[in-house]
Write an enzyme that holds these catalytic residues in place. Structure first.
Site, PDB file in Angstrom:
ATOM      1  N   GLU A 107     -12.506  92.484   7.118  1.00 35.13           N
ATOM      2  CA  GLU A 107     -11.431  93.205   6.444  1.00 35.13           C
ATOM      3  C   GLU A 107     -10.543  93.960   7.430  1.00 35.13           C
ATOM      4  O   GLU A 107     -11.007  94.428   8.467  1.00 35.13           O
ATOM      5  CB  GLU A 107     -12.035  94.196   5.448  1.00 35.13           C
ATOM      6  CG  GLU A 107     -12.711  93.478   4.295  1.00 35.13           C
ATOM      7  CD  GLU A 107     -13.521  94.404   3.394  1.00 35.13           C
ATOM      8  OE1 GLU A 107     -13.919  93.931   2.326  1.00 35.13           O
ATOM      9  OE2 GLU A 107     -13.760  95.566   3.746  1.00 35.13           O
ATOM     10  N   CYS A 120      -5.816  99.089  10.457  1.00 28.53           N
ATOM     11  CA  CYS A 120      -7.192  99.295  10.933  1.00 28.53           C
ATOM     12  C   CYS A 120      -7.849  97.916  10.969  1.00 28.53           C
ATOM     13  O   CYS A 120      -7.928  97.242   9.943  1.00 28.53           O
ATOM     14  CB  CYS A 120      -7.891 100.233   9.952  1.00 28.53           C
ATOM     15  SG  CYS A 120      -9.635 100.458  10.302  1.00 28.53           S
ATOM     16  N   CYS A 127     -22.134  94.445  11.685  1.00 23.47           N
ATOM     17  CA  CYS A 127     -22.383  95.313  12.840  1.00 23.47           C
ATOM     18  C   CYS A 127     -23.878  95.452  13.037  1.00 23.47           C
ATOM     19  O   CYS A 127     -24.635  95.461  12.077  1.00 23.47           O
ATOM     20  CB  CYS A 127     -21.762  96.689  12.603  1.00 23.47           C
ATOM     21  SG  CYS A 127     -21.863  97.780  14.040  1.00 23.47           S
ATOM     22  N   CYS A 131     -25.856 102.310  11.761  1.00 24.52           N
ATOM     23  CA  CYS A 131     -25.602 103.699  11.336  1.00 24.52           C
ATOM     24  C   CYS A 131     -25.939 103.816   9.838  1.00 24.52           C
ATOM     25  O   CYS A 131     -25.521 102.972   9.043  1.00 24.52           O
ATOM     26  CB  CYS A 131     -24.150 104.084  11.602  1.00 24.52           C
ATOM     27  SG  CYS A 131     -23.679 103.887  13.324  1.00 24.52           S
ATOM     28  N   CYS A 134     -23.160 103.749   6.744  1.00 24.70           N
ATOM     29  CA  CYS A 134     -22.034 102.807   6.823  1.00 24.70           C
ATOM     30  C   CYS A 134     -22.338 101.497   6.105  1.00 24.70           C
ATOM     31  O   CYS A 134     -23.372 100.879   6.337  1.00 24.70           O
ATOM     32  CB  CYS A 134     -21.728 102.572   8.300  1.00 24.70           C
ATOM     33  SG  CYS A 134     -20.572 101.246   8.599  1.00 24.70           S
ATOM     34  N   CYS A 345     -12.964 105.032   5.204  1.00 23.65           N
ATOM     35  CA  CYS A 345     -13.860 105.022   6.338  1.00 23.65           C
ATOM     36  C   CYS A 345     -15.311 104.752   5.930  1.00 23.65           C
ATOM     37  O   CYS A 345     -15.842 105.403   5.037  1.00 23.65           O
ATOM     38  CB  CYS A 345     -13.752 106.393   6.990  1.00 23.65           C
ATOM     39  SG  CYS A 345     -14.455 106.441   8.587  1.00 23.65           S
TER      40      CYS A 345
HETATM   41 FE1  SF4 Z   1     -21.254  99.748  13.104  1.00 22.25          FE
HETATM   42 FE2  SF4 Z   1     -20.739 101.137  10.902  1.00 22.25          FE
HETATM   43 FE3  SF4 Z   1     -21.980 102.306  12.966  1.00 22.25          FE
HETATM   44 FE4  SF4 Z   1     -19.373 101.631  13.144  1.00 22.25          FE
HETATM   45  S1  SF4 Z   1     -20.280 103.160  11.772  1.00 22.25           S
HETATM   46  S2  SF4 Z   1     -20.962 101.277  14.686  1.00 22.25           S
HETATM   47  S3  SF4 Z   1     -19.347  99.729  11.931  1.00 22.25           S
HETATM   48  S4  SF4 Z   1     -22.775 100.611  11.713  1.00 22.25           S
END
Ligand code: SF4
Length: 353
Positions: A107, A120, A127, A131, A134, A345
């Site tokens: 996206e 963005c 990923c 985190c 997220c 975000c």
């Molecule tokens: Fe990956 Fe999400 Fe952490 Fe960014 S915030 S590094 S996209 S897991």
């Protein structure tokens, strides 16, 4: 989600089995033309067609001979691909979904704001940084995007010509795909490319240090670092990267660079109720940032399914901001955009809801 409009685009502009030219640097284009037995200057003509005239097919490169166009088209394609889907927020934000060559989706989010228009963009399919807060991290890692797939997002959104800024803050950790990201920055800023000022580009990172050092040394783009907690043990719980690269070491690295003049450093700080939004955190953050010239963005958390994290309330965010401002750190509460279309975000998932 009323007032939110959705639209499917026709399939891409051309099939992508062949190698993409878009995203290539001048040197890479020179290799291509030399291998095909064409004169060296043809590389500059192709760069002009790709990045200035922004053509979507080799056939449109009319100052190349018909024979050379055919030779080029036997192995290469321009590599431009329109978004497969778009979704519009009530606030004007637009989320675009791009299919990738291997059937995944990423996206990009277009954010108009007065005389600025920011895109963005994503750098990876999912990923692997894990985190806790997220959506992208939640879906796991499905590979890197190529330089072509990254720059295609910039060139192929409908409002591409209106863009004033690009931020690498979409899906993925840009420093986990550093070669492609540096290549795209080169294409964006080179005279033979889009000739943008590096001040129009911000690359974010959670602090993958060796690659971050490369970004700092090899470019002069703005940098945004996701901190979210000034405390080692707590940050480790939220962001596993802290185990390998502690945020205090990241700040020590950043303190060696000049962010007081042309280049800017932003610190991203998502605020969670009862977790990191009190004055003890504000004080520790101030201490952490004492040797870097930075500005802090406080970010509201957008709840994701299965997480007990809750966003901080306005009063705590304002008190936190005021504390930092009093300590001489520019700090603002960032306005949230595109929440109704899951474009804010931490909400990007490579799927349209
Ligand atoms: Fe990956 Fe999400 Fe952490 Fe960014 S915030 S590094 S996209 S897991």
């Amino acid at each position: 989600m009323e007032n939110t409009s959705e639209k499917s685009h026709d399939a891409d502009i051309q099939p992508c089995e062949k190698k993409a030219l878009v995203g290539m640097t001048q040197l890479q284009l020179q290799d291509v033309v030399e291998t095909l037995g064409m004169p060296r200057f043809t590389a500059m003509q192709i760069a002009d067609w790709l990045y200035v005239k922004r053509v979507v097919s080799i056939d449109e490169m009319t100052n190349l001979s018909k024979k050379n166009r055919l030779k080029l088209a036997a192995t290469y394609t321009v590599g431009r691909k329109a978004p497969a889907f778009e979704q519009r927020s009530v606030d004007g934000t637009v989320k675009y979904l791009f299919d990738t060559a291997d059937g995944k989706a990423v996206e990009s989010v277009y954010i108009p704001d007065g005389d600025r228009a920011t895109l963005c963009i994503s750098s990876q399919k999912g990923c692997r940084m894990g985190c806790r807060f997220c959506m992208t991290g939640r879906q796991g890692y499905h590979g890197n995007l190529s330089a072509a797939e990254i720059i295609n997002q910039i060139l192929s959104v409908p409002d591409s010509e209106k863009l004033t800024n690009v931020v690498f803050m979409g899906m993925g950790e840009p420093m986990d795909n550093v070669d492609a990201v540096l290549q795209v920055v080169e294409v964006l800023t080179a005279k033979w490319g889009l000739a943008w000022s590096p001040k129009r580009i911000t690359v974010s990172s959670i602090g993958k240090m060796p690659e971050l050092r490369r970004l700092l040394d090899e470019t002069s783009v703005h940098v945004a670092i996701s901190v979210h907690s000034p405390f080692h043990a707590e940050r480790e719980q939220l962001m596993p990267v802290e185990r390998a690269f502690a945020v205090k070491d990241v700040m020590a690295l950043l303190s060696q660079y000049d962010f007081a003049h042309q280049r800017r450093l932003s610190v991203e700080y998502i605020m969670w109720e009862g977790l990191n939004d009190d004055l003890a955190h504000a004080e520790a953050l101030t201490k952490l940032l004492r040797h870097v010239d930075s500005r802090v963005n406080l970010i509201r958390f957008h709840a994701i399914p299965g997480s007990n994290l809750r966003t901080s309330n306005e009063a705590n965010m304002e008190a936190f901001r005021d504390y930092l401002n009093k300590q001489g750190i520019i700090c603002t509460v960032r306005r949230s955009r595109g929440e109704d279309i899951f474009a804010a975000c931490g909400m990007l998932a490579g799927k349209v809801k």
